[in-house]
Scaffold this motif. Sequence first.
Motif, mmCIF file in Angstrom:
data_model
loop_
_atom_site.group_PDB
_atom_site.id
_atom_site.type_symbol
_atom_site.label_atom_id
_atom_site.label_comp_id
_atom_site.label_asym_id
_atom_site.label_seq_id
_atom_site.Cartn_x
_atom_site.Cartn_y
_atom_site.Cartn_z
ATOM 1 N N LEU A 16 52.564 22.682 9.271
ATOM 2 C CA LEU A 16 51.751 23.359 10.395
ATOM 3 C C LEU A 16 51.887 24.606 10.670
ATOM 4 N N ALA A 17 53.255 25.089 10.777
ATOM 5 C CA ALA A 17 53.706 26.546 11.171
ATOM 6 C C ALA A 17 53.037 27.556 10.042
ATOM 7 N N GLN A 18 53.148 27.131 8.766
ATOM 8 C CA GLN A 18 52.606 27.969 7.696
ATOM 9 C C GLN A 18 51.150 28.048 7.910
ATOM 10 N N ILE A 19 50.225 26.995 8.180
ATOM 11 C CA ILE A 19 48.885 26.896 8.253
ATOM 12 C C ILE A 19 48.673 27.661 9.691
ATOM 13 N N LEU A 20 49.132 27.501 10.738
ATOM 14 C CA LEU A 20 48.847 28.532 11.968
ATOM 15 C C LEU A 20 49.008 29.753 11.589
ATOM 16 N N ALA A 21 50.013 29.887 10.728
ATOM 17 C CA ALA A 21 50.449 31.636 10.505
ATOM 18 C C ALA A 21 49.219 32.050 9.483
#
Length: 142
Positions: A16-21
Amino acid sequence: IVFVVDNSSSMDENALAQILAELSSLMENIDYESLRIIGCDSRVNYDEEFSRGEAFNFGDMTSGGGTKFMPAFDYVAENCDQVDLLIYFTDMEVYARNSPEESPEYPVLWAVYGTTLENDEWTMANCSTWFCPDWGTRIKVA
């Protein structure tokens, strides 16, 4: 543009952190009048519309339920007047019975996180059980 983020339990915090980035970067680098971000596990649990130049705060995108794609596509059909493109960030860990059988009338880009897509080919052993769409464009995110 509509972005859908799979925030089911198979999408860990790192995913999720990578996708939001990725979303933040896209929002800074593309030209748009408005765009919508929808979070969905087995139901739609996040919906936010952003205008160009508006500060984005994704809030709490975590959820953790099972994965179903149909609620997101149904929600878009009912709540979005015009869709020029839908980008679905997901690990594709979803059963075929919980997924659309046909492509919607707008273009779909599957932005795939994880190991279910390698060299533009689905790696799931049984595409009659798992959802392996033959429509839309697919790219590997990580």
